[in-house]
Design a protein around this motif. Structure first.
Motif, PDB file in Angstrom:
ATOM      1  N   GLY A   1       0.821  -1.210   0.000  1.00 47.37           N
ATOM      2  CA  GLY A   1       0.000   0.000   0.000  1.00 47.37           C
ATOM      3  C   GLY A   1       0.851   1.254   0.000  1.00 47.37           C
ATOM      4  O   GLY A   1       0.644   2.163  -0.820  1.00 47.37           O
ATOM      5  N   ILE A   2       1.829   1.304   0.891  1.00 47.97           N
ATOM      6  CA  ILE A   2       2.697   2.490   1.013  1.00 47.97           C
ATOM      7  C   ILE A   2       3.454   2.765  -0.287  1.00 47.97           C
ATOM      8  O   ILE A   2       3.560   3.918  -0.732  1.00 47.97           O
ATOM      9  CB  ILE A   2       3.694   2.301   2.187  1.00 47.97           C
ATOM     10  N   SER A   3       3.961   1.700  -0.920  1.00 48.94           N
ATOM     11  CA  SER A   3       4.750   1.881  -2.145  1.00 48.94           C
ATOM     12  C   SER A   3       3.925   2.490  -3.272  1.00 48.94           C
ATOM     13  O   SER A   3       4.465   3.173  -4.155  1.00 48.94           O
ATOM     14  CB  SER A   3       5.342   0.538  -2.604  1.00 48.94           C
ATOM     15  N   ASN A   4       2.616   2.270  -3.249  1.00 54.40           N
ATOM     16  CA  ASN A   4       1.760   2.837  -4.294  1.00 54.40           C
ATOM     17  C   ASN A   4       1.164   4.179  -3.898  1.00 54.40           C
ATOM     18  O   ASN A   4       0.846   5.006  -4.761  1.00 54.40           O
ATOM     19  CB  ASN A   4       0.644   1.854  -4.658  1.00 54.40           C
ATOM     20  N   ILE A   5       0.986   4.395  -2.572  1.00 55.98           N
ATOM     21  CA  ILE A   5       0.466   5.692  -2.109  1.00 55.98           C
ATOM     22  C   ILE A   5       1.413   6.817  -2.525  1.00 55.98           C
ATOM     23  O   ILE A   5       0.984   7.931  -2.854  1.00 55.98           O
ATOM     24  CB  ILE A   5       0.287   5.688  -0.572  1.00 55.98           C
ATOM     25  N   SER A   6       2.708   6.518  -2.564  1.00 50.29           N
ATOM     26  CA  SER A   6       3.698   7.538  -2.916  1.00 50.29           C
ATOM     27  C   SER A   6       3.454   8.102  -4.316  1.00 50.29           C
ATOM     28  O   SER A   6       3.861   9.229  -4.629  1.00 50.29           O
ATOM     29  CB  SER A   6       5.110   6.954  -2.826  1.00 50.29           C
ATOM     30  N   GLN A   7       2.762   7.341  -5.167  1.00 47.15           N
ATOM     31  CA  GLN A   7       2.479   7.814  -6.530  1.00 47.15           C
ATOM     32  C   GLN A   7       1.281   8.761  -6.554  1.00 47.15           C
ATOM     33  O   GLN A   7       1.100   9.519  -7.506  1.00 47.15           O
ATOM     34  CB  GLN A   7       2.189   6.618  -7.448  1.00 47.15           C
ATOM     35  N   TYR A   8       0.436   8.706  -5.508  1.00 49.72           N
ATOM     36  CA  TYR A   8      -0.768   9.567  -5.472  1.00 49.72           C
ATOM     37  C   TYR A   8      -1.152   9.793  -4.012  1.00 49.72           C
ATOM     38  O   TYR A   8      -2.153   9.254  -3.520  1.00 49.72           O
ATOM     39  CB  TYR A   8      -1.918   8.889  -6.231  1.00 49.72           C
ATOM     40  N   PRO A   9      -0.389  10.592  -3.270  1.00 45.77           N
ATOM     41  CA  PRO A   9      -0.599  10.774  -1.819  1.00 45.77           C
ATOM     42  C   PRO A   9      -1.975  11.328  -1.443  1.00 45.77           C
ATOM     43  O   PRO A   9      -2.403  11.192  -0.303  1.00 45.77           O
ATOM     44  CB  PRO A   9       0.507  11.751  -1.421  1.00 45.77           C
TER      45      PRO A   9
ATOM     46  N   ASN B   1      -3.441  -0.530   2.491  1.00 42.46           N
ATOM     47  CA  ASN B   1      -3.557  -1.321   1.265  1.00 42.46           C
ATOM     48  C   ASN B   1      -4.678  -0.801   0.374  1.00 42.46           C
ATOM     49  O   ASN B   1      -4.515  -0.702  -0.848  1.00 42.46           O
ATOM     50  CB  ASN B   1      -3.780  -2.798   1.596  1.00 42.46           C
ATOM     51  N   TYR B   2      -5.834  -0.461   0.990  1.00 43.73           N
ATOM     52  CA  TYR B   2      -6.933   0.088   0.194  1.00 43.73           C
ATOM     53  C   TYR B   2      -6.524   1.431  -0.419  1.00 43.73           C
ATOM     54  O   TYR B   2      -6.869   1.727  -1.575  1.00 43.73           O
ATOM     55  CB  TYR B   2      -8.201   0.253   1.048  1.00 43.73           C
ATOM     56  N   CYS B   3      -5.763   2.248   0.342  1.00 44.53           N
ATOM     57  CA  CYS B   3      -5.258   3.519  -0.204  1.00 44.53           C
ATOM     58  C   CYS B   3      -4.327   3.258  -1.385  1.00 44.53           C
ATOM     59  O   CYS B   3      -4.396   3.945  -2.415  1.00 44.53           O
ATOM     60  CB  CYS B   3      -4.505   4.296   0.875  1.00 44.53           C
ATOM     61  N   GLY B   4      -3.459   2.247  -1.242  1.00 44.90           N
ATOM     62  CA  GLY B   4      -2.529   1.892  -2.317  1.00 44.90           C
ATOM     63  C   GLY B   4      -3.272   1.461  -3.568  1.00 44.90           C
ATOM     64  O   GLY B   4      -2.912   1.862  -4.693  1.00 44.90           O
ATOM     65  N   GLN B   5      -4.339   0.647  -3.392  1.00 46.36           N
ATOM     66  CA  GLN B   5      -5.135   0.219  -4.551  1.00 46.36           C
ATOM     67  C   GLN B   5      -5.821   1.405  -5.204  1.00 46.36           C
ATOM     68  O   GLN B   5      -5.920   1.490  -6.437  1.00 46.36           O
ATOM     69  CB  GLN B   5      -6.162  -0.833  -4.111  1.00 46.36           C
ATOM     70  N   GLY B   6      -6.310   2.341  -4.361  1.00 45.47           N
ATOM     71  CA  GLY B   6      -6.950   3.544  -4.906  1.00 45.47           C
ATOM     72  C   GLY B   6      -5.967   4.386  -5.709  1.00 45.47           C
ATOM     73  O   GLY B   6      -6.287   4.878  -6.794  1.00 45.47           O
ATOM     74  N   ALA B   7      -4.759   4.536  -5.166  1.00 38.31           N
ATOM     75  CA  ALA B   7      -3.715   5.299  -5.875  1.00 38.31           C
ATOM     76  C   ALA B   7      -3.364   4.627  -7.196  1.00 38.31           C
ATOM     77  O   ALA B   7      -3.166   5.303  -8.224  1.00 38.31           O
ATOM     78  CB  ALA B   7      -2.474   5.416  -4.983  1.00 38.31           C
ATOM     79  N   LEU B   8      -3.297   3.307  -7.193  1.00 39.57           N
ATOM     80  CA  LEU B   8      -2.985   2.555  -8.417  1.00 39.57           C
ATOM     81  C   LEU B   8      -4.056   2.778  -9.474  1.00 39.57           C
ATOM     82  O   LEU B   8      -3.748   2.999 -10.660  1.00 39.57           O
ATOM     83  CB  LEU B   8      -2.860   1.063  -8.087  1.00 39.57           C
ATOM     84  N   LEU B   9      -5.330   2.737  -9.058  1.00 42.31           N
ATOM     85  CA  LEU B   9      -6.423   2.934 -10.017  1.00 42.31           C
ATOM     86  C   LEU B   9      -6.387   4.336 -10.620  1.00 42.31           C
ATOM     87  O   LEU B   9      -6.705   4.516 -11.801  1.00 42.31           O
ATOM     88  CB  LEU B   9      -7.778   2.692  -9.329  1.00 42.31           C
ATOM     89  N   LEU B  10      -6.003   5.327  -9.813  1.00 39.52           N
ATOM     90  CA  LEU B  10      -5.963   6.703 -10.325  1.00 39.52           C
ATOM     91  C   LEU B  10      -4.805   6.933 -11.277  1.00 39.52           C
ATOM     92  O   LEU B  10      -4.874   7.800 -12.164  1.00 39.52           O
ATOM     93  CB  LEU B  10      -5.886   7.688  -9.147  1.00 39.52           C
ATOM     94  N   THR B  11      -3.726   6.170 -11.105  1.00 37.05           N
ATOM     95  CA  THR B  11      -2.574   6.320 -12.013  1.00 37.05           C
ATOM     96  C   THR B  11      -2.620   5.307 -13.160  1.00 37.05           C
ATOM     97  O   THR B  11      -2.104   5.572 -14.244  1.00 37.05           O
ATOM     98  CB  THR B  11      -1.250   6.144 -11.246  1.00 37.05           C
ATOM     99  N   HIS B  12      -3.233   4.149 -12.924  1.00 34.26           N
ATOM    100  CA  HIS B  12      -3.358   3.104 -13.957  1.00 34.26           C
ATOM    101  C   HIS B  12      -4.772   2.517 -13.909  1.00 34.26           C
ATOM    102  O   HIS B  12      -4.993   1.437 -13.344  1.00 34.26           O
ATOM    103  CB  HIS B  12      -2.323   1.989 -13.734  1.00 34.26           C
ATOM    104  N   PRO B  13      -5.771   3.208 -14.489  1.00 34.95           N
ATOM    105  CA  PRO B  13      -7.166   2.749 -14.416  1.00 34.95           C
ATOM    106  C   PRO B  13      -7.367   1.332 -14.958  1.00 34.95           C
ATOM    107  O   PRO B  13      -8.286   0.625 -14.526  1.00 34.95           O
ATOM    108  CB  PRO B  13      -7.920   3.765 -15.284  1.00 34.95           C
ATOM    109  N   GLU B  14      -6.485   0.900 -15.882  1.00 38.75           N
ATOM    110  CA  GLU B  14      -6.636  -0.449 -16.467  1.00 38.75           C
ATOM    111  C   GLU B  14      -6.392  -1.548 -15.432  1.00 38.75           C
ATOM    112  O   GLU B  14      -6.750  -2.721 -15.660  1.00 38.75           O
ATOM    113  CB  GLU B  14      -5.687  -0.623 -17.663  1.00 38.75           C
ATOM    114  N   ALA B  15      -5.814  -1.201 -14.277  1.00 37.81           N
ATOM    115  CA  ALA B  15      -5.530  -2.203 -13.231  1.00 37.81           C
ATOM    116  C   ALA B  15      -6.789  -2.638 -12.497  1.00 37.81           C
ATOM    117  O   ALA B  15      -6.723  -3.485 -11.601  1.00 37.81           O
ATOM    118  CB  ALA B  15      -4.523  -1.641 -12.232  1.00 37.81           C
TER     119      ALA B  15
END
Length: 626
Positions: free
Chosen positions: A188-196, A262-276
């Motif tokens: 989660g943390i590793s992906n939050i850094s892409q969209y804090p 983890n949920y924050c990380g998934q949210g950040a991932l969706l905002l940067t890579h919607p296809e995920a």
């Protein structure tokens, strides 16, 4: 036994144990929950506001339902340290001012909540393991045809090893789940850094704005948000194994932060890579880590499934002890831990049901439609019973109770309303299981009451019998006869039949009654009550908690300090075996009479259930027309 173990176990070990057993279900929700929130059928676009709105809904759902409702409110309702809906039901019935109507309502709510747990026990292993194995499709599409066979193989293995107990494997549960939750947090943390900006989820205004802008879609989405809190009731159900403090420490110290991150990380991932959106959980990980993550996720889901299976066994045993289910063979898989049991019949019924479920629904997304409705109905039952306990046992005022319970109940009803929309897509399955189990439990209870009333009408008062025997001329023989009976008020049928057919009386006659109290475990000093009513007749009453397994030879051995000693080779046990004939016009519906008769014929024998030596048992049959 539970409390003794807890007192001598360090808090760190208890917290680690709680991590392994209690949080498996809620801890594996990130595998599928957020994915379902953005399911194509909801038609929800992946935008900044929508993602923040969903994340805020998830955060506040977990806060309200798990942190406030279960941890702060319901876990106060401990029945001598034990939790779970059967313990809560027993606690609510402890108030002697309960009216017959209130009693009926409380029993109905408690039993229905317990019955729904059986449906949860079927769905949780299916959706958890299937969602973990589905990650193989991300490694290579070649694995896609093998997802269901691998899932079934994992589930079969899980149920086959049940008979060996979980004590040896259980030692690994805590460390594995510690690694699992740590991994959730790191991913989660590793992906939050892409969209804090996703960390703004703690602001409830995002959830409120999302609901006001997408009222209907938000309501439908609640049916997927509820997946993030499934397993919350396990905190209360498993309280007896670990105590409140270790569960609180594990929840607030690791589980809650790991889930939110983890949920924050998934949210950040969706905002940067919607296809995920196809599988945001596994795509949090770098490609080299996906296969190890699948293995870890499969282990975590097996642990989650194990906890639910153990819970089903535990509730079934409690229901047997309280008289709501027929006797099944119960095997104890640990000499130290009273809660580790194995019920063979139930084990194979669960496995068959889960395999059918996997083959019917084929994917975790399809199963998500079936998941949730049983959990929300159970949560409503918990809230209702806990509110009743707050007023009658804790002495809360009605105003204070309403102030606490009404917002919680409204939250439960909102989730139930949302999940009920998926009734035709699969929600009917756990409801069908719940109604079926509820009907079985109610039929067994009412059938036994009708049977006991019939038996009592065909016998005579005990004191009258003992006085008439003393003045009679029946031949007395050496030895001890033990007659199992449901009440000391009347003569056991087995005793009457023994005199009628054999025309003899033993020099020592023991009328043994076993009572289940509304507490989990009875203290050793309260186990036994002995009364001598004539030179040759003794009344023995054994008391057990609803989490204990009666053992007749062990109970009789406790009589030695009371100048009543038993030599098993000189003791005969006389049991009645009733052959039931349905009248089809009795006090319950004809089909329920037939169901009760079928259950009676297939129930485990009293000899096995009470651990009576088989070579010392005499069974005397009688035919009873219901």
């Amino acid at each position: 036994m539970h409390s003794e173990n807890k007192q001598h176990t360090p808090m760190t070990a208890l917290t680690l144990g709680a991590l392994g057993v209690v949080f498996g279900d809620i801890g594996t929700s990130p595998l599928y929950a957020l994915k379902e929130c953005f399911h194509a059928s909801h038609g929800l676009a992946i935008t900044h506001d929508n993602v923040l709105g969903i994340l805020s809904l998830i955060f506040w759902s977990i806060t309200l339902v798990v942190s406030i409702k279960y941890v702060a409110f319901i876990m106060r309702a401990d029945n001598n340290g034990e939790g779970g809906i059967m313990a809560l039901l027993a606690l609510s019935l402890r108030n002697k001012q309960v009216t017959p109507l209130q009693n009926l309502l409380l029993v109905s709510v408690g039993l229905f909540g317990a019955a729904l747990f059986f449906g949860d026990g079927i769905i949780t292993p299916a959706i958890s393991v299937l969602s973990a194995v589905e990650g193989l499709k991300l490694v290579t599409p070649v694995f896609e045809p093998y997802v269901i066979p691998i899932t079934i193989a994992v589930l079969v293995t899980l149920f086959v090893i049940q008979r060996h107990g979980t004590s040896s494997v259980g030692k690994l549960f805590g460390p594995v789940m510690l690694v699992w939750f740590s991994t959730l947090a790191v991913l989660g943390i590793s992906n939050i850094s892409q969209y804090p900006a996703v960390l703004q989820l703690i602001n409830p205004l995002w959830a409120i704005e999302f609901i006001s802008n997408h009222t209907f879609i938000a309501f439908v989405t609640l049916g997927a948000v509820v997946l993030t809190i499934t397993g919350g009731e396990a905190l209360y159900a498993d309280m007896g194994h670990f105590g409140r403090k270790p569960i609180n420490y594990a929840w607030f110290g690791l589980v809650l932060p790991a889930l939110v991150l983890n949920y924050c990380g998934q949210g950040a991932l969706l905002l940067t890579h919607p296809e995920a959106v196809e599988n945001p959980f596994y795509q949090l990980a770098p490609s080299w880590f996906i296969l190890p993550l699948i293995i870890l996720a499969t282990l975590a889901t097996v642990i989650a499934s194990q906890a639910v299976i153990s819970g089903v066994f535990s509730i079934a045993r409690q229901a047997m002890q309280l008289g709501y289910l027929p006797r099944f063979e119960v095997l104890h898989t640990s000499a130290k831990e009273i809660g580790q049991i194995y019920i063979p019949v139930l084990n194979w019924i669960l496995l068959a049901s889960i395999i059918i479920l996997v083959l019917m629904f084929k994917s975790s997304s399809n199963l998500a439609s079936a998941y949730g409705i049983a959990v929300t109905m159970t949560m409503i039952c918990d809230t209702f019973l806990a509110a009743f306990v707050a007023i009658t046992i804790w002495g809360w005022s009605k105003k204070l109770t309403l102030l606490v319970a009404v917002p919680l109940l409204l939250t439960d009803l909102a989730f139930f309303g949302a999940t009920s929309l998926k009734f035709l897509q699969g929600g009917w399955f756990p409801v069908l299981i719940g109604i079926s189990v509820f009907t079985i439990m109610l039929t067994w209870k009412q059938g036994r009451e009708i049977l006991f009333a019939k038996l009592n009408s065909e016998t005579m008062p005990l004191n009258l019998f003992v006085n008439s025997i003393g003045a009679g001329s029946i031949q007395t023989i050496e030895g001890t006869a033990v007659f199992m009976t449901g009440t000391h008020a009347s003569v056991p049928h087995a005793l009457l039949h023994n005199i009628k057919h054999n025309k003899i009386l033993h020099e020592r006659n023991i009328l043994l009654t076993l009572h289940t109290k509304d507490i989990p475990v009875v203290d050793a000093q309260d186990r036994l009550k002995i009364e001598q009513i004539s030179p040759s007749f003794w009344l023995i009453t054994g008391f057990y908690g609803f989490k204990e397994q009666p053992d007749v030879p062990e109970l009789l051995a406790l009589c030695k300090p009371h100048q009543l000693e038993f030599d098993m080779m000189d003791t005969s046990f006389f049991l009645s075996r009733e052959r039931l004939i349905p009248r089809l016009e009795g006090k319950i519906a004809p089909w329920r009479e037939l169901l009760f008769v079928a259950m009676s014929r297939n129930a485990a024998s009293a000899t096995d259930f009470f651990h009576i030596p088989t070579n010392r048992v005499v069974e005397l049959g009688t035919q009873i027309e219901l």
